[in-house]
Scaffold this active site. Structure first.
Site, mmCIF file in Angstrom:
data_model
loop_
_atom_site.group_PDB
_atom_site.id
_atom_site.type_symbol
_atom_site.label_atom_id
_atom_site.label_comp_id
_atom_site.label_asym_id
_atom_site.label_seq_id
_atom_site.Cartn_x
_atom_site.Cartn_y
_atom_site.Cartn_z
ATOM 1 N N HIS A 118 0.974 -1.208 -0.195
ATOM 2 C CA HIS A 118 -0.045 0.587 -0.084
ATOM 3 C C HIS A 118 0.764 1.482 -0.193
ATOM 4 O O HIS A 118 1.346 1.990 -0.928
ATOM 5 C CB HIS A 118 -0.988 -0.142 1.066
ATOM 6 C CG HIS A 118 -1.892 -0.600 1.071
ATOM 7 N ND1 HIS A 118 -3.007 -1.053 0.022
ATOM 8 C CD2 HIS A 118 -2.685 -1.653 2.050
ATOM 9 C CE1 HIS A 118 -3.662 -2.045 0.075
ATOM 10 N NE2 HIS A 118 -3.589 -2.386 1.609
HETATM 11 C C1 BDR Z 1 -4.646 2.062 3.783
HETATM 12 O O1 BDR Z 1 -5.098 2.003 4.861
HETATM 13 C C2 BDR Z 1 -4.693 1.769 5.628
HETATM 14 O O2 BDR Z 1 -4.762 1.285 6.929
HETATM 15 C C3 BDR Z 1 -3.124 1.633 5.191
HETATM 16 O O3 BDR Z 1 -2.367 1.910 5.956
HETATM 17 C C4 BDR Z 1 -2.490 2.309 4.395
HETATM 18 O O4 BDR Z 1 -2.508 3.534 3.765
HETATM 19 C C5 BDR Z 1 -4.699 1.046 2.427
HETATM 20 O O5 BDR Z 1 -6.345 1.082 2.154
#
Ligand code: BDR
Ligand code: CA
Length: 306
Positions: free
Chosen positions: A231
């Site tokens: 991510h």
């Molecule tokens: C995003 O949600 C968060 O939990 C992660 O850090 C990332 O930024 C992904 O959907």
């Protein structure tokens, strides 16, 4: 190398992104926001992680709640403390204000500062609301957030919405509809770049190995995959390897109520109408394709380098 303000609700994948950014960019400061954890915990996490990883950057304390919605519970995926409950954290949760730091820094270094936002967009929205003069002075705002449905990646909190946008849809709508120079790195691409538990071990970074245990366990239980999506690292990868991304351009908005609350929407039709909610908006860049092997290879090479 860019000069970055790194805006984060620091959980596990944020920490991986921060480690990658610290080795590839110049970190001007880390601004924290609520999201994966409460903002005070985010301040503590940023301090703890920087200390353990020898990252030299000042930490700032940002917004503690969404612009308009009531506060919602932190995410559990990252452990109770956001960093996998791996370490005792005695760092202070007090820090200078993040929003003022963003405003002052952009004014002091016009067209020089890249904002990387990998949590809810509340600090960024508050900064541009308080100081609209900074909008044309920001070099680029790179956002990890949103989802546009490519290969079924339309949401990870609800079928319509991605976590960072869902946490504060009003802030996200203001930021995406602004004239900031934005590039959006949504789930469509971040879900294509995965790292397994074995690969994390092979990075030979004990702190990263320690913090990701609950995240890996959660992925195994919920998705049957022994690994995690990188991510937030993809927002930094846009700066290191822009050629690995395929972009499209469109004005963007965010749905702020109803069953699709938190959904990022782009203008797909050429309809010319006075009722068009995209009228007058800047077309923003959205990454809908990624060369996952290239990003993974660069990430591994960077994190394993002495
Ligand atoms: C995003 O949600 C968060 O939990 C992660 O850090 C990332 O930024 C992904 O959907
Ligand atoms: Ca994040």
């Amino acid at each position: 190398m860019r000069t970055l303000i790194f805006d984060t609700d620091i959980g596990v994948d944020d920490a991986f992104a921060l480690a990658y950014a610290a080795r590839t960019q110049h970190l001007l400061g880390i601004t924290t926001v609520f999201g994966n954890v409460a903002v005070g915990q985010a301040v503590k996490n940023a301090r703890l992680f920087c200390g353990k990883m020898a990252i030299n950057a000042e930490v700032y304390r940002g917004c503690s709640r969404p612009l308009a919605l009531p506060p919602s519970a932190p995410a559990r995926l990252h452990g109770e403390d956001g960093l996998g409950d791996a370490f005792d954290n005695t760092c202070s949760d007090q820090a200078p204000g993040a929003v003022q730091f963003i405003i002052d820094s952009v004014r002091a270094q016009p067209h020089q500062i890249t904002l990387v936002a990998i949590g809810p967009l509340t600090n960024i929205a508050t900064a541009i609301n308080q100081a609209p003069d900074i909008i044309p002075l920001v070099k680029e705002l790179v956002i990890m957030g949103g989802a546009f449905g490519t290969d079924g990646h339309s949401g990870n909190v609800t079928p319509f919405s991605e976590f960072n946008i869902w946490k504060d849809p009003h802030a996200a709508d203001q930021v995406l509809a602004s004239a900031l120079n934005v590039v959006v790195i949504p789930l469509d691409v971040t879900h294509k770049v995965l790292i397994s538990g074995d690969e994390v071990q092979r990075l030979n970074q004990p702190v990263l190995s320690a913090i990701c245990r609950p995240y890996l366990a959660y992925s195994l239980e919920k998705e049957g995959f022994e690994g995690m999506a990188l991510h937030d690292t993809l927002a930094v990868a846009w700066l290191t390897l822009p050629q690995a991304f395929t972009l499209t351009e469109s004005p963007l908005r965010v749905i702020t109520e109803g069953i699709a609350c938190g959904q990022t929407v782009r203008k797909l039709s050429a309809l010319a109408s006075r009722q068009d909610p995209f009228n007058g908006l800047t077309a923003q860049r959205i990454a809908l394709g990624v060369d996952a092997d290239a990003v993974r290879a660069h990430f591994f090479q960077t994190l394993t380098a002495p």
